[in-house]
Write a protein that holds these residues in place. Structure first.
Motif, mmCIF file in Angstrom:
data_model
loop_
_atom_site.group_PDB
_atom_site.id
_atom_site.type_symbol
_atom_site.label_atom_id
_atom_site.label_comp_id
_atom_site.label_asym_id
_atom_site.label_seq_id
_atom_site.Cartn_x
_atom_site.Cartn_y
_atom_site.Cartn_z
ATOM 1 N N ALA A 306 45.496 8.444 50.728
ATOM 2 C CA ALA A 306 44.734 7.212 50.912
ATOM 3 C C ALA A 306 44.548 6.468 49.593
ATOM 4 C CB ALA A 306 43.378 7.531 51.536
ATOM 5 N N GLN A 307 44.237 7.207 48.546
ATOM 6 C CA GLN A 307 44.037 6.568 47.244
ATOM 7 C C GLN A 307 45.342 5.990 46.708
ATOM 8 O OE1 GLN A 307 42.100 10.190 45.743
ATOM 9 N NE2 GLN A 307 40.339 8.946 45.155
ATOM 10 N N PHE A 308 46.437 6.715 46.921
ATOM 11 C CA PHE A 308 47.735 6.185 46.510
ATOM 12 C C PHE A 308 48.062 4.907 47.269
ATOM 13 C CE2 PHE A 308 52.168 5.686 47.737
ATOM 14 C CZ PHE A 308 52.751 5.429 46.495
ATOM 15 N N LEU A 309 47.892 4.937 48.600
ATOM 16 C CA LEU A 309 48.219 3.770 49.413
ATOM 17 C C LEU A 309 47.373 2.560 49.034
ATOM 18 C CD1 LEU A 309 48.697 5.375 52.955
ATOM 19 C CD2 LEU A 309 50.474 4.396 51.494
ATOM 20 N N SER A 310 46.115 2.792 48.692
ATOM 21 C CA SER A 310 45.242 1.701 48.285
ATOM 22 C C SER A 310 45.761 1.016 47.022
ATOM 23 C CB SER A 310 43.824 2.228 48.059
ATOM 24 O OG SER A 310 42.945 1.185 47.723
ATOM 25 N N LYS A 311 46.081 1.805 46.027
ATOM 26 C CA LYS A 311 46.611 1.246 44.771
ATOM 27 C C LYS A 311 47.970 0.594 44.996
ATOM 28 C CE LYS A 311 44.193 4.421 41.614
ATOM 29 N NZ LYS A 311 43.378 5.107 42.636
ATOM 30 N N PHE A 312 48.810 1.252 45.797
ATOM 31 C CA PHE A 312 50.151 0.737 46.080
ATOM 32 C C PHE A 312 50.076 -0.616 46.785
ATOM 33 C CE2 PHE A 312 53.905 0.498 48.878
ATOM 34 C CZ PHE A 312 54.931 0.629 47.939
ATOM 35 N N ALA A 313 49.248 -0.688 47.822
ATOM 36 C CA ALA A 313 49.128 -1.933 48.588
ATOM 37 C C ALA A 313 48.548 -3.050 47.728
ATOM 38 C CB ALA A 313 48.257 -1.708 49.818
ATOM 39 N N LEU A 314 47.529 -2.730 46.933
ATOM 40 C CA LEU A 314 46.920 -3.751 46.080
ATOM 41 C C LEU A 314 47.927 -4.288 45.070
ATOM 42 C CD1 LEU A 314 44.420 -5.364 45.332
ATOM 43 C CD2 LEU A 314 43.742 -3.477 43.824
ATOM 44 N N ASN A 315 48.738 -3.413 44.506
ATOM 45 C CA ASN A 315 49.755 -3.869 43.552
ATOM 46 C C ASN A 315 50.784 -4.773 44.220
ATOM 47 O OD1 ASN A 315 48.668 -2.563 41.332
ATOM 48 N ND2 ASN A 315 49.852 -0.688 41.634
ATOM 49 N N ILE A 316 51.180 -4.442 45.450
ATOM 50 C CA ILE A 316 52.120 -5.295 46.193
ATOM 51 C C ILE A 316 51.505 -6.677 46.417
ATOM 52 C CG2 ILE A 316 53.285 -5.627 48.404
ATOM 53 C CD1 ILE A 316 54.602 -3.529 46.644
ATOM 54 N N ILE A 317 50.239 -6.693 46.821
ATOM 55 C CA ILE A 317 49.565 -7.959 47.090
ATOM 56 C C ILE A 317 49.438 -8.787 45.812
ATOM 57 C CG2 ILE A 317 47.354 -8.985 47.781
ATOM 58 C CD1 ILE A 317 47.096 -6.585 49.754
ATOM 59 N N LYS A 318 49.048 -8.160 44.732
ATOM 60 C CA LYS A 318 48.914 -8.889 43.465
ATOM 61 C C LYS A 318 50.251 -9.465 43.016
ATOM 62 C CE LYS A 318 44.882 -6.497 41.523
ATOM 63 N NZ LYS A 318 44.402 -5.546 40.485
ATOM 64 N N ASP A 319 51.335 -8.744 43.302
ATOM 65 C CA ASP A 319 52.662 -9.175 42.865
ATOM 66 C C ASP A 319 53.264 -10.223 43.787
ATOM 67 O OD1 ASP A 319 55.054 -9.142 41.317
ATOM 68 O OD2 ASP A 319 55.965 -7.784 42.779
ATOM 69 N N LYS A 320 53.111 -10.015 45.121
ATOM 70 C CA LYS A 320 53.823 -10.848 46.088
ATOM 71 C C LYS A 320 52.951 -11.919 46.748
ATOM 72 C CE LYS A 320 57.693 -8.537 45.675
ATOM 73 N NZ LYS A 320 58.915 -9.153 45.104
ATOM 74 N N VAL A 321 51.654 -11.646 46.907
ATOM 75 C CA VAL A 321 50.740 -12.618 47.546
ATOM 76 C C VAL A 321 49.500 -12.720 46.667
ATOM 77 C CG1 VAL A 321 49.791 -13.362 49.772
ATOM 78 C CG2 VAL A 321 51.575 -11.605 49.724
ATOM 79 N N PRO A 322 49.657 -13.161 45.423
ATOM 80 C CA PRO A 322 48.545 -13.096 44.460
ATOM 81 C C PRO A 322 47.328 -13.897 44.867
ATOM 82 C CG PRO A 322 50.363 -14.430 43.606
ATOM 83 C CD PRO A 322 50.881 -13.733 44.830
ATOM 84 N N ASP A 323 47.514 -14.970 45.636
ATOM 85 C CA ASP A 323 46.374 -15.792 46.042
ATOM 86 C C ASP A 323 45.455 -15.078 47.033
ATOM 87 O OD1 ASP A 323 47.297 -17.792 44.423
ATOM 88 O OD2 ASP A 323 48.227 -18.960 46.029
#
Length: 349
Positions: A306-323
């Motif tokens: 769960a902790q990995f997925l949280s960090k992974f998803a947040l990084n994807i969002i910051k990179d691809k959908v930063p707004d």
């Protein structure tokens, strides 16, 4: 939700209620499984409207959900393959057949209430479901212990469309309450190679859906309730408690291209903000791992996942959908499959 905090609190309260309901139904589940031992799985889209226990009037915990963007799965995906084969082995070891609903969904009243994961292209979604059903037949064989069927889900009336072996299909919205014998004959005509045990265990779901459709019609449920207003992005497993309409997109951890699925779901959430359908201050990134054994490493592995997925998803969002990132509050936890209780690990924002 009025703000992020109340959104998180709403989710935690929703889980608490669902978990209590799930545990209260333990006796009913044991009775039901005694009468209908076939194990049932549903491969379906991340859209929160697709709640088959409600649609079929089946006790919580009978239907095992596997959820992903657009209901897209592939038996070649290593993690999905392992999860399905583990489920099949569990079922067969207990002398049970496996009924697999391979689903696609649409809305008969408006294309744009359909599957956003497929760009509202119902034909493409149906073709993908047929391809996946054929994969199951190729791997597990026809007429054996594993029985996959293609099933459309029409979300305006919550109606199931049963696709048979011979190219025929039956829309349960057009099927009136019938006798047990008539429904059995309908299923046998659609699925001549289906084992008799599976047919008998399939029947209560069909009858339940026919009754549910009648109740939806009688209630005059407002169609606008079915509009896309999701404000939660769930990543992981253990989200069968999160089926409130217009609440969540769910991305299962099955796709090797998980980052693409997360990016797509994040863009859909951002579109909901841009189109004014949801409060921009009420968006939640929710991640969950699952476990059954709290005493062993499985519990700790669920927390790590769960902790990995949280960090992974947040990084994807910051990179691809930063707004979208500034709007997010993050809730990370793990779910006990024995009780469906979500345990919070971290809450941010």
């Amino acid at each position: 939700m009025d703000n992020m905090s109340t959104g998180i609190d709403y989710l935690l309260n929703l889980n608490a209620r669902h978990s209590q309901d799930f545990m209260d139904l333990a006796t009913e589940r044991r009775r039901y499984r005694g009468e209908h031992p076939t194990e049932i799985a549903a491969l379906k889209c991340m859209d929160g409207r697709l709640h088959l226990p409600v649609m079929t009037q089946t006790a919580l915990g009978i239907i095992q959900p596997f959820r992903n963007l657009g209901g897209i799965f592939n038996l070649g995906w290593p993690f999905f393959q392992a999860a399905i084969d583990q489920w099949v082995e569990y079922s067969i070891s207990r002398g049970r057949h496996c009924l697999v609903f391979v689903t696609y969904h649409f809305a008969r009243g408006d294309t744009h209430r359909g599957c956003r994961g497929f760009g509202y292209d119902t034909d493409a979604a149906r073709v993908a479901a047929i391809k996946l059903k054929n994969q199951f037949d190729s791997v597990y064989g026809k007429g054996g212990a594993v029985v996959p069927i293609v099933c459309g889900i029409e979300t305006d009336l919550d109606a199931l469309i049963l696709h048979g072996e011979n190219g025929r299909f039956i829309d349960l919205a057009n099927t009136k309450e019938s006798s047990q014998l008539e429904l059995e004959e309908m299923l046998r005509s659609l699925y001549p190679s289906m084992p008799e045990r599976v047919t008998r265990d399939f029947l209560p779901l069909v009858r339940g859906n026919i009754k549910h459709i009648a109740e939806i019609r009688a209630s005059n449920r407002p169609i606008e309730e079915a509009e896309h207003k999701e404000w939660v992005l769930g990543v992981g497993r253990g989200f069968d408690w999160l089926h409130v309409i217009n609440t969540a997109f769910i991305v299962g951890p099955f796709d090797p291209n998980l980052s693409v699925a997360i990016e797509t779901a994040a863009k859909l959430l951002k579109n909901n903000i841009d189109d004014g359908r949801i409060d921009p201050n009420g968006v939640v990134l929710l991640t969950s791992g699952v476990y059954r054994d709290e005493a062993g490493p499985e519990y700790h592995l669920a927390k790590e996942k769960a902790q990995f997925l949280s960090k992974f998803a947040l990084n994807i969002i910051k990179d691809k959908v930063p707004d979208l990132a500034p709007h997010l509050q993050i809730l990370t936890g793990c779910t006990d499959l024995n009780t469906r209780k979500f345990e919070m690990i971290e809450r941010l924002g």
